[in-house]
Write a protein that holds these residues in place. Structure first.
Motif, short mmCIF file in Angstrom:
data_model
loop_
_atom_site.label_atom_id
_atom_site.label_comp_id
_atom_site.label_asym_id
_atom_site.label_seq_id
_atom_site.Cartn_x
_atom_site.Cartn_y
_atom_site.Cartn_z
N LYS A 102 29.63 7.26 9.62
CA LYS A 102 31.32 6.91 10.45
C LYS A 102 31.33 7.58 8.56
O LYS A 102 30.86 7.89 7.79
N GLN A 146 28.78 10.60 21.56
CA GLN A 146 30.15 9.89 21.97
C GLN A 146 30.45 10.37 20.41
O GLN A 146 30.30 10.20 19.18
N TRP A 160 34.30 9.41 17.94
CA TRP A 160 35.92 8.49 17.76
C TRP A 160 36.51 9.70 16.93
O TRP A 160 35.90 9.92 15.29
N ASP A 173 39.20 8.00 15.57
CA ASP A 173 40.06 6.94 14.84
C ASP A 173 38.97 5.23 16.00
O ASP A 173 39.84 4.98 16.35
N LEU A 174 38.10 5.83 15.27
CA LEU A 174 37.43 4.24 15.12
C LEU A 174 37.86 3.19 15.53
O LEU A 174 37.48 2.44 16.73
N SER A 187 40.01 2.12 18.79
CA SER A 187 38.82 2.15 19.85
C SER A 187 38.84 1.17 20.61
O SER A 187 38.81 0.15 19.66
N GLU A 196 35.14 -0.15 20.80
CA GLU A 196 34.52 -0.15 19.46
C GLU A 196 35.30 -0.79 18.60
O GLU A 196 34.32 -1.33 18.47
N ASN A 211 32.76 -3.12 15.89
CA ASN A 211 32.01 -2.47 14.94
C ASN A 211 32.07 -2.88 13.40
O ASN A 211 32.83 -4.45 13.12
#
Ligand SMILES: C[S@@+](CC[C@H](N)C(=O)[O-])C[C@H]1O[C@@H](n2cnc3c(N)ncnc32)[C@H](O)[C@@H]1O
Length: 214
Positions: A152, A175, A177, A179-180, A183, A185, A189
């Motif tokens: 990240k 996967q 991302w 823009d985590l 999302s 997830e 997180n």
């Protein structure tokens, strides 16, 4: 990130060898012995003050966790958290992630986390980035075949570099991302110190999960 050196950190680390490993090479192939339960081992390189690895260990007692940090003061701050929580599945390493193959035997690690690693933006410093090919080679050596590398960052340049570096190395992305926090997830997180700081400024958080093919 350079933290101001705190004189209490080293004595605190030295007084708590049950939680902080200062000679990790001695445990190579024997990390199970440091934990009460024999179970898969997940590691974070550059844990900083340890918020992420501590929270992961607290939420997930079915894995053992090792947080590695080269700065003594940051390790000392992570240790203070562990002294409060006394999590049986968390160990800290005061040492350099560059020595990973000396710390862990082949396939001793089930997964690796890199969070907000130093970007080293100058091209001549590319070799210091934790996603440079020499680091990837070490991750491949210590990680089980089905292990995942999760990364990240808020730094777009480092993220793009890492995608290319991993792709060129032959890694497969599970996967990605862009823009985590926006999302599905985001719900599960676990945030790091840096993640909170940058996301509060409105910056998107990039994440990737990838694995080696051999
Ligand atoms: C920008 S900080 C991020 C800290 C934390 N992961 C977070 O997200 O809040 C990067 C950290 O990685 C550590 N670090 C950098 N290179 C390292 C290495 N080779 N081995 C261990 N730690 C390292 C630095 O000392 C610093 O604490």
């Amino acid at each position: 990130m350079r933290l101001k050196n705190k004189p209490w950190a080293l004595p605190l680390i030295e007084a708590n060898p049950q939680y902080v490993v200062t000679e990790p090479a001695k445990l190579r192939g024997k990390w199970d012995e440091r934990f009460t339960t024999k179970q898969p081992l997940l590691i974070e390189i550059g844990m900083g003050k340890g918020r992420f690895i501590t929270e992961m260990a607290r939420r997930d007692p079915k894995h053992n966790y090792v947080g590695i940090e080269v700065q003594t003061t940051a390790t000392g701050i992570a240790l203070k958290k562990q002294l409060e929580l006394k999590l049986p599945n968390l160990q800290l390493v005061s040492g350099d992630g560059n020595d990973l193959t000396e710390m862990f035997a082949p396939a001793e690690v089930a997964g690796i986390f890199l969070n907000f690693s130093d970007p080293w933006p100058k091209k001549r410093h590319a070799k210091r980035r934790l996603t440079y090919q020499t680091f990837l080679k070490q991750y491949q050596q210590v990680m089980q075949k089905d292990g995942t590398l999760e990364f990240k960052t808020d730094n777009r340049g480092l993220f793009e570099y890492s995608l290319t570096s991993m792709n060129n190395y032959g890694m497969v992305f599970d996967q990605v991302w862009l823009d985590l926090h926006d999302s599905p997830e985001a719900v599960d997180n676990v945030m790091t110190e840096y993640e909170e700081k940058f996301s509060q400024k409105g910056q998107p958080i990039f994440k990737l999960a990838a694995h080696f093919t051999s």
